[in-house]
Scaffold this motif. Structure first.
Motif, PDB file in Angstrom:
ATOM      1  N   PRO A  22       0.809  -1.235   0.000  1.00 55.07           N
ATOM      2  CA  PRO A  22       0.000   0.000   0.000  1.00 55.07           C
ATOM      3  C   PRO A  22       0.837   1.278   0.000  1.00 55.07           C
ATOM      4  O   PRO A  22       0.360   2.339  -0.405  1.00 55.07           O
ATOM      5  N   SER A  23       2.077   1.200   0.465  1.00 54.56           N
ATOM      6  CA  SER A  23       2.903   2.407   0.565  1.00 54.56           C
ATOM      7  C   SER A  23       3.681   2.703  -0.717  1.00 54.56           C
ATOM      8  O   SER A  23       4.425   3.678  -0.786  1.00 54.56           O
ATOM      9  N   VAL A  48       6.234  11.492   4.166  1.00 58.57           N
ATOM     10  CA  VAL A  48       5.858  12.580   5.074  1.00 58.57           C
ATOM     11  C   VAL A  48       7.045  13.501   5.348  1.00 58.57           C
ATOM     12  O   VAL A  48       6.939  14.727   5.264  1.00 58.57           O
ATOM     13  N   ASN A  49       8.172  12.934   5.667  1.00 61.62           N
ATOM     14  CA  ASN A  49       9.388  13.726   5.916  1.00 61.62           C
ATOM     15  C   ASN A  49      10.432  13.343   4.881  1.00 61.62           C
ATOM     16  O   ASN A  49      10.985  12.233   4.931  1.00 61.62           O
ATOM     17  N   SER A  50      10.673  14.227   3.968  1.00 64.87           N
ATOM     18  CA  SER A  50      11.587  13.905   2.883  1.00 64.87           C
ATOM     19  C   SER A  50      12.308  15.160   2.430  1.00 64.87           C
ATOM     20  O   SER A  50      11.742  16.256   2.412  1.00 64.87           O
ATOM     21  N   VAL A  57       6.230  12.652  -4.758  1.00 68.31           N
ATOM     22  CA  VAL A  57       4.979  12.954  -5.459  1.00 68.31           C
ATOM     23  C   VAL A  57       3.770  12.644  -4.582  1.00 68.31           C
ATOM     24  O   VAL A  57       3.671  11.555  -4.000  1.00 68.31           O
ATOM     25  N   LEU A  58       2.865  13.599  -4.498  1.00 65.92           N
ATOM     26  CA  LEU A  58       1.561  13.394  -3.857  1.00 65.92           C
ATOM     27  C   LEU A  58       0.537  13.215  -4.969  1.00 65.92           C
ATOM     28  O   LEU A  58       0.300  14.127  -5.759  1.00 65.92           O
ATOM     29  N   HIS A  59      -0.053  12.020  -5.053  1.00 64.30           N
ATOM     30  CA  HIS A  59      -0.985  11.702  -6.150  1.00 64.30           C
ATOM     31  C   HIS A  59      -2.226  11.023  -5.578  1.00 64.30           C
ATOM     32  O   HIS A  59      -2.345   9.792  -5.572  1.00 64.30           O
TER      33      HIS A  59
END
Length: 376
Positions: free
Chosen positions: A38-39, A45-47, A90-92
């Motif tokens: 799933p990840s 979150v912290n990158s 990337v936030l998708h």
């Protein structure tokens, strides 16, 4: 020359014969691999990686994906994967535009409770998206008909209301009596509802909520110049949509008896210096004063209704500016407040009720549209 048909093939390690690409076998393998973690497509979150946000339009859960959905989401998926491969965090996310009367009407047609109908469709479309291999972070899934989501819509609305940016007023809308809901102009096809081709759409005046985005017109216009890389055509469309203009309001007093809608016509003009060249006053077909001027005149009223139909058809194709301009003479006059000259009052098919005051002073010597109308 026609190109030969190409077939994707594989070759085993022993150099055996070529075989056709087995889509079911290969795609099932990777589908199961992608679903097992799933990840895999989750934003970190912290990158320290540069951030990139990819968001496609949330689909309405109508039951199943169609090729328009696949085309749209494949583009977003390709972009997200490309940015991942280039080292971006990337936030998708993905979600469902599932709130409102259309869902209720569809549920009524299916004889199913709206919640059950909507959630079943969401589950089906989500399974399709996963099978297509789209790289979404499903841990960030949103469903707009859930209180956890729409409570923020309510919070935003209250903040706008507290600042005087949300207000109520009456306005004409497209109403489908069968859907029992308001339709956008694009949902009116040949005067009928896009869902029910046998149902004529009505024009109803309803009290509605509006947001005072005009307060931000100057800021919106100014920041259009910051949209680097955007086509100038698109920016021009945005400027026209914002529609900010500076001018003055001028009242033309009615010559003769007043009616319930008043005794004068207020027009907005950006060039009040041309008022001495005004040859007529023109009203939008839905201007409140038109009802007074056509009272007990059925032939005149029928002509005005025809103008309304012409406007509606022009809106459907998206360009009211290209309509052949003409109108109806009401037989009444208004008085120019600058030179006291009496000018005829017309109802014109190219004047819109939702622009300015819904009335103009026509100055053919200084406006191309007014000149075209005057010649006609």
């Amino acid at each position: 020359m026609p190109q030969e048909e190409k077939t994707t093939v594989t070759r085993d390690r022993e150099g055996g014969r070529d075989e056709r690409y087995n889509a079911h076998e290969v795609e099932e393998k990777w589908f199961e691999r992608w679903q097992s973690d799933p990840s895999l497509y989750a934003a970190e979150v912290n990158s320290a990686k540069p951030k990139y946000y990819v968001l496609e339009m949330l689909p309405y859960p109508s039951g199943a994906l169609h090729m328009g959905h696949v085309r749209n989401y494949a583009i977003g998926d390709a972009l997200a994967r490309y940015m991942w491969m280039n080292g971006y965090n990337v936030l998708h996310p993905m979600g469902w535009d599932s709130f409102g009367l259309p869902a209720e009407n569809a549920a009524i047609s299916a004889n199913t409770p709206p919640r059950e109908w909507t959630l079943r469709n969401i589950a089906n479309m989500k399974a399709q998206m996963k099978r297509l291999g789209f790289a979404y972070d499903w841990s960030r899934e949103v469903t707009t008909c859930f209180p956890e989501y729409y409570k923020w819509n309510q919070w935003f609305f209250l903040k706008l209301y507290e600042q005087g940016l949300a207000y109520r007023k009456k306005s004409k809308v497209n109403w489908c009596p069968k859907c029992a809901t308001v339709l956008a102009n694009e949902q009116v096809v040949d005067g009928c509802c896009w869902r029910h081709e046998d149902t004529r759409v009505e024009q109803r005046e309803l009290e509605q909520w509006f947001l005072k985005i005009t307060k931000y017109a100057e800021e919106l216009l100014r920041d259009l110049d910051k949209l680097g890389g955007w086509p100038e055509k698109v920016r021009t469309m945005q400027r026209n949509w914002i529609g900010r203009s500076e001018g003055t309001l001028v009242d033309f007093k009615l010559d003769g008896p007043a009616g319930p809608a008043g005794s004068s016509i207020s027009v907005f003009t950006t060039r009040v210096d041309t008022i001495f060249g005004a040859t007529s006053v023109q009203l939008a077909p839905e201007h409140p004063l038109v009802a007074d001027l056509t009272a007990n005149k059925p032939e005149l009223r029928a002509k005005v209704d025809q103008l309304i139909s012409e406007q509606r058809r022009a809106r459907e194709v998206g360009d009211i500016g290209e309509i052949e301009k003409h109108g109806v003479n009401t037989g009444r006059y208004a008085i120019n407040p600058y030179n006291r000259e009496k000018v005829p009052i017309w109802v014109a098919n190219y004047i819109l009720m939702d622009y300015g005051t819904g009335a103009i002073m026509s100055v053919p010597a200084h406006d191309e549209r007014d000149y075209e109308f005057a010649k006609k």
